[in-house]
Structure formats: C-alpha cells, structure tokens
Scaffold this motif. Structure first.
Motif, mmCIF file in Angstrom:
data_model
loop_
_atom_site.group_PDB
_atom_site.id
_atom_site.type_symbol
_atom_site.label_atom_id
_atom_site.label_comp_id
_atom_site.label_asym_id
_atom_site.label_seq_id
_atom_site.Cartn_x
_atom_site.Cartn_y
_atom_site.Cartn_z
ATOM 1 N N GLU A 120 -12.257 -8.365 -18.908
ATOM 2 C CA GLU A 120 -11.229 -7.329 -18.750
ATOM 3 C C GLU A 120 -10.036 -7.590 -19.664
ATOM 4 O OE1 GLU A 120 -13.781 -7.433 -15.194
ATOM 5 O OE2 GLU A 120 -12.670 -8.990 -16.281
ATOM 6 N N VAL A 161 -2.123 -1.117 -3.485
ATOM 7 C CA VAL A 161 -1.714 -1.281 -4.881
ATOM 8 C C VAL A 161 -1.583 -2.752 -5.259
ATOM 9 C CG1 VAL A 161 0.057 -0.702 -6.595
ATOM 10 C CG2 VAL A 161 -0.542 0.948 -4.817
ATOM 11 N N HIS A 171 -4.877 -6.611 -12.911
ATOM 12 C CA HIS A 171 -6.047 -5.730 -12.924
ATOM 13 C C HIS A 171 -6.392 -5.397 -11.481
ATOM 14 C CE1 HIS A 171 -9.754 -3.920 -14.350
ATOM 15 N NE2 HIS A 171 -10.471 -4.711 -13.559
ATOM 16 N N GLN A 172 -6.390 -4.109 -11.175
ATOM 17 C CA GLN A 172 -6.763 -3.619 -9.850
ATOM 18 C C GLN A 172 -5.965 -4.290 -8.725
ATOM 19 O OE1 GLN A 172 -11.045 -4.069 -9.662
ATOM 20 N NE2 GLN A 172 -11.406 -2.330 -11.040
ATOM 21 N N GLY A 173 -4.657 -4.427 -8.955
ATOM 22 C CA GLY A 173 -3.770 -4.922 -7.911
ATOM 23 C C GLY A 173 -3.771 -6.417 -7.703
ATOM 24 N N THR A 174 -4.399 -7.165 -8.616
ATOM 25 C CA THR A 174 -4.428 -8.618 -8.494
ATOM 26 C C THR A 174 -4.002 -9.257 -9.817
ATOM 27 O OG1 THR A 174 -6.722 -8.843 -9.237
ATOM 28 C CG2 THR A 174 -6.370 -8.476 -6.880
ATOM 29 N N SER A 195 0.838 -1.200 0.000
ATOM 30 C CA SER A 195 0.000 0.000 0.000
ATOM 31 C C SER A 195 0.869 1.245 0.000
ATOM 32 C CB SER A 195 -0.909 0.024 1.239
ATOM 33 O OG SER A 195 -1.803 -1.061 1.235
ATOM 34 N N SER A 239 -2.317 -0.772 -12.539
ATOM 35 C CA SER A 239 -2.753 -2.125 -12.145
ATOM 36 C C SER A 239 -1.794 -2.788 -11.159
ATOM 37 C CB SER A 239 -2.929 -3.010 -13.379
ATOM 38 O OG SER A 239 -1.708 -3.144 -14.086
ATOM 39 N N LYS A 298 -2.729 -6.581 -3.946
ATOM 40 C CA LYS A 298 -3.729 -7.166 -3.052
ATOM 41 C C LYS A 298 -3.599 -8.684 -2.988
ATOM 42 C CE LYS A 298 -6.814 -3.432 -4.522
ATOM 43 N NZ LYS A 298 -8.069 -3.074 -5.212
ATOM 44 N N TRP A 312 -5.228 -11.158 -12.540
ATOM 45 C CA TRP A 312 -6.567 -11.397 -13.048
ATOM 46 C C TRP A 312 -6.609 -12.633 -13.952
ATOM 47 C CZ3 TRP A 312 -10.236 -8.767 -10.718
ATOM 48 C CH2 TRP A 312 -11.514 -8.716 -11.270
ATOM 49 N N ARG A 343 -3.362 -2.469 -17.525
ATOM 50 C CA ARG A 343 -3.513 -1.019 -17.663
ATOM 51 C C ARG A 343 -2.650 -0.279 -16.650
ATOM 52 N NH1 ARG A 343 -7.267 -0.645 -21.312
ATOM 53 N NH2 ARG A 343 -8.997 -2.134 -21.415
#
Length: 243
Positions: free
Chosen positions: A233, A18, A212-215, A12, A40, A20, A217, A37
């Motif tokens: 995504e 950031v 994607h979004q810190g994981t 974080s 991410s 996860k 994906w 992106r």
C-alpha cells in the motif's frame, strides 16, 4: 519526554469507524508527517488532538494536557496547541496585526502593547513585517496562510498542528508557506502535519506515518520510509505521487 501521546484512539461518524485504535508518540522538537489517501483518517486524527473532534475511546495527552470534554480544560489545552487549516479563517474586517493580537488579548489577557510587540515579532518570523497594517484581502493566498501561522505562533504554543495548509495554493505560494514551516522545524517547534507534499515530508519530517483505512499502516524515519516502503500500500502510494 513526549509532547504528544495518542493511545488506542477510536473515532466513528455514525456507523463508519474512521480511526481504528491509533497510537503514536511525538517527542519534544520532533516533526511528524501524516500521509495517506483521502479518507484514511489523517485529518480526523489531527482534529482529535485539538479537541475539535471527540474520540469514542482511547486517550490523548498533548503539551502536558490530558484531552478532556470539560470546556475549561479544553481551553487550556488549546492555548498550548496551535492548529492551522487549509482555509486561512482571517477576519476580513481586521488588519493583519489586529488578527494576530486578538487571541492573546482575549484568551491570555495580554496587554495591548505586549500583544502588538508579539504580533510584530511573529510577522517578522514569517517574513511579513511590512504587512502589519494591511487587510487580508490585500494579501495573496500564501501571505494569508503565513499570517494564519503567525496568528497561531502569537499564542506561544508548545505544539503546532498543520492540516493540509498548502493544498489550496499554487506551487510558488506553497513554497512560501513550506519555507516558514521548515524554519519552525529548525527552531525546534514540535509539529504534526497532514500533508500531500511528499518532498517536504521526506526532507523536513523526523518521522512519517502512513495511514490506511483508519490505522497506522507504516511508521518510521522519513527518508527510510520513502526510500524503502515496507508494504504494498505504501509502495503504491509513493509510486502514485511521483509526477
């Protein structure tokens, strides 16, 4: 045996998480591409692998070294883990050869003659044998980036990390640098690269991770992932990259 092990890493910045709970394993000789992106978590993850960012929780082991906050342990890790950035960070007052010789002499206490021979070898590897005595401002961007790669290779790393190394280069110079990285892959170097060069990732990377979004994906064999994305995504990301 895995050269890179990342287990449940969280990172974080202030209140913004950031990374996860990211986990991955990279075997010796594999090439992993990290795509996704902006924002991410790709570059943050890479920087955590070299100790440039401290994780909040989780475990990282790379090239036989467990990540530690102890400066001496961190120095040992970095001797075996090279990292190349978007910016070349060459010393302008030193020649190309001197730039490459510096770290082996200071960090590994290598004799000047041996460091010089190594510098010539790695310059030959990146196709710049004739630039040993040149200075950075006499080189193109692509040449400077290849020198930056050679400088990392001079430390004889077990793992190489690349963070968007072609993003500041025009297409012709980009190809210069990618061809060097492709040769490293053929030679069996373990590599993890954050890249926006989807064609290169598909062609060269053993596996690709879509963040994607810190994981993580999606993860899988590169060609299969690009041909048959499993999530909306990833499908949208691949579609948006098609020129």
């Amino acid at each position: 045996m895995s050269e890179v092990i990342v287990e449940n890493v969280h990172k974080s910045f202030g209140t913004v998480e950031v990374l996860k709970g990211v986990s991955l394993k990279v075997k010796k000789g594999e090439v992993f591409a990290l795509i996704g992106r902006s924002g991410s978590g790709k570059s943050t993850l890479l920087r955590c692998m070299n100790g440039l960012e401290k994780v909040n929780s989780g475990h990282i082991e790379i090239a036989g070294h467990a990540m530690s906050r102890d400066p001496a342990q961190l120095r040992k890790l970095r001797t075996d883990v090279g990292i190349v950035f978007q910016s070349y960070n060459l010393f302008p007052h030193l020649s190309v050869g001197e730039n490459i010789m510096l770290a082996p002499r200071i960090v590994r206490n290598v004799a000047k003659s041996e460091a010089r021979n190594t510098a010539k070898e790695v310059l030959k590897l990146v196709g710049l044998s004739e630039k040993f005595d040149a200075y950075p401002d006499e080189l193109s961007g692509g040449q400077q980036q290849r020198v930056a790669i050679a400088r990392s290779l001079a430390m004889q790393p077990k793992v190489m990390l690349f963070d968007e190394v072609t993003s500041a280069l025009d297409p012709e110079l980009t190809e210069e640098v990618l061809s060097v990285m492709e040769q490293l892959a053929r030679d069996g170097m373990t590599m993890i690269l954050v890249t926006h060069e989807m064609g290169f990732a598909k062609r060269v990377a053993t596996r690709t991770i879509f963040m994607h979004q810190g994981t993580i994906w999606e993860e899988g064999a590169s060609r299969e992932m690009f041909a048959n994305p499993r999530t909306p995504e990833m499908r949208q990301f691949v579609k948006s990259d098609v020129k």
